[in-house]
Write an enzyme that holds these catalytic residues in place. Structure first.
Site, PDB file in Angstrom:
ATOM      1  CG  ASP A 138      -1.386  13.514  75.977  1.00 18.13           C
ATOM      2  OD1 ASP A 138      -2.654  13.686  75.626  1.00 18.13           O
ATOM      3  OD2 ASP A 138      -0.821  14.168  76.746  1.00 18.13           O
ATOM      4  CG  HIS A 171       1.050  -9.042  64.282  1.00 15.94           C
ATOM      5  ND1 HIS A 171       2.477  -8.462  63.757  1.00 15.94           N
ATOM      6  CD2 HIS A 171       1.561  -9.697  65.503  1.00 15.94           C
ATOM      7  CE1 HIS A 171       3.382  -8.698  64.719  1.00 15.94           C
ATOM      8  NE2 HIS A 171       2.901  -9.096  65.571  1.00 15.94           N
TER       9      HIS A 171
END
Length: 451
Positions: free
Chosen positions: A380, A160
């Site tokens: 995807d 992060h």
């Protein structure tokens, strides 16, 4: 079918490897801004994706090596600066990202049955790097687990300190893009410099920043809700709010207040959380929530900015007022917390964080992070979008997650002590019973200008 929620063990046919950028990348130290290296962010964002059909491991490794050319800091290592061991930088050395391949004797359908609530056994789906400290864990760790049915689970851990949710989504989509369309340029080129977020000299702290406090270990005068929650076994609760549910929430603020889905749902969740904990009426309860600042600074942060481009908004009220107030009032508190976050306030916050005794005030706070509008669920790699997307684990921090197949719905996930979960779920769903008899009133969201 599985006999319990416990996942079987992973089988690792090979030792994990390091994937390095496919061609030479810049070798330098990357400055991290005060928003990047807050102690509050010293962890990895862990995503879990379930796909019906697996993608070739060789293709994934090759495309990862290619995308790391543009996203080369993820192939580097975090270090403390020589001037200040509390200040971090990225050593962009091309050392590589960890890539583990595994097999689990489970089907996609069986995992979907379990996917509403994470449990501790899900940790098996991400290779655990043995490290002495947080700094020794590579910024990017990936595990691809092939399933008995031919599907796969992809887990990623992205540090992060290097980027926020927008940045993680940007990177994952870039990786997927190169996997499916290796000959096309990236749709967004990452911008790594964080100089626009450097503190001013001298510091100009012209605002109060209620989301932060100074470290004072001797201050034991108020309750620490986080320590109270973490002292008990936590169980996740997961609630889906459909478009209809969110509309019913917004109705409680009509006609005098326009509000976004996030404002309505965050306010309702915060109020329900406070009610379920039976806090002292005089306790000052806070809601901390991430606010994207990319378009709030002057000049604006460049497109493709690959760092932490958010600050925490902070709404606050004493517990008695939150419990007795209507949703309209709580939404106003959230809107006010957002409205003060202009260029001057954000730069004042960056200056404040130059003082390393300043930390995020989690003691009486609910923290909400929104994952539901980042496009994470659209990933995807060439074999179709995921059947499930969510975090690898659940914590006391609340996540607003996307719902696969319904772009306007939101799944609220948070972990609470077992004895409190039932009350929290009751308060979260209570409004639905009250609104059941109002559905035939001819009300339409668009008629009232709600966002």
């Amino acid at each position: 079918m599985l006999k319990s929620a416990e996942l079987p063990d992973c089988c690792y046919p090979n030792q994990p490897i390091l994937i390095c950028p496919s061609c030479p990348t810049p070798k330098h130290s990357l400055y991290l801004s005060n928003l990047d290296d807050q102690k509050f962010l010293r962890f990895s964002i862990k995503y879990l994706y379930l796909f019906k059909k697996s993608v070739s491991l060789d293709c994934l490794k090759y495309s990862l090596s290619k995308v790391l050319v543009d996203y080369y800091p993820l192939a580097g290592r975090l270090r403390a600066t020589s001037e200040d061991d509390q200040k971090l930088k990225v050593d962009c050395n091309g050392e590589g990202a960890v890539f583990a391949e595994a097999f689990m004797d489970i089907t996609a359908e069986e995992f979907l049955e379990l996917s509403k609530k994470p449990n501790r056994s899900w940790r098996k789906l991400l290779y655990r790097v043995e490290a002495l400290s947080f700094l020794d864990v590579p910024p990017l760790v990936v595990q691809v687990t092939n399933l008995r049915c031919g599907g796969m689970i992809l887990c990623t851990a992205i540090n992060h300190c290097l980027c926020d949710g927008i940045g993680t989504s940007q990177f994952l989509h870039a990786w997927a893009h190169i996997t499916g369309k290796p000959n096309l340029d990236l749709p967004i080129t990452p911008f790594h410099s964080r100089q626009v977020l450097k503190p001013r000299s001298p510091a100009q702290i012209n605002f109060s920043h209620p989301g932060y406090t100074r470290t004072n270990p001797k201050d034991n005068t108020h309750m620490d809700i986080v320590k109270f929650l973490q002292s008990q076994p936590l169980v996740p609760t997961s609630l889906i709010f459909t478009t209809s549910h969110i509309l019913q929430l917004k109705r409680q603020c009509v006609p005098s207040l326009k509000c976004t889905t996030f404002e309505a749902l965050a306010s309702h969740t915060w109020r329900s959380w406070v009610r379920s904990l039976d806090l002292s009426p005089s306790l000052n309860a806070k809601l901390l929530f991430s606010v994207n600042i990319r378009k709030k600074l002057i000049p604006e942060i460049p497109q493709g900015f690959y760092g932490n481009g958010f600050v925490l908004g902070c709404a606050q009220a004493n517990a008695k007022d939150l419990v007795s107030a209507n949703l309209h009032h709580v939404v106003r508190l959230v809107q006010q917390a957002k409205s003060v976050l202009n260029d001057d306030c954000i730069r004042s916050m960056v200056d404040l964080l130059e003082d390393k005794t300043v930390k995020t005030d989690l003691s009486t706070s609910l923290v909400i992070s929104q994952w539901s509008k980042l496009g994470l669920e659209d990933l995807d790699f060439g074999e179709g979008q995921p059947l499930h997307m969510g975090p690898l684990t659940s914590d006391i921090y609340c996540l607003f997650l996307p719902v696969i197949g319904d772009s306007d719905a939101v799944r609220v996930l948070v972990s609470m002590p077992e004895g409190i979960v039932e009350k929290f779920e009751f308060y979260m769903k209570e409004f639905l019973d009250k609104e059941d008899n109002k559905d035939g009133n001819g009300y339409h969201e668009e008629d009232n200008g709600l966002i």
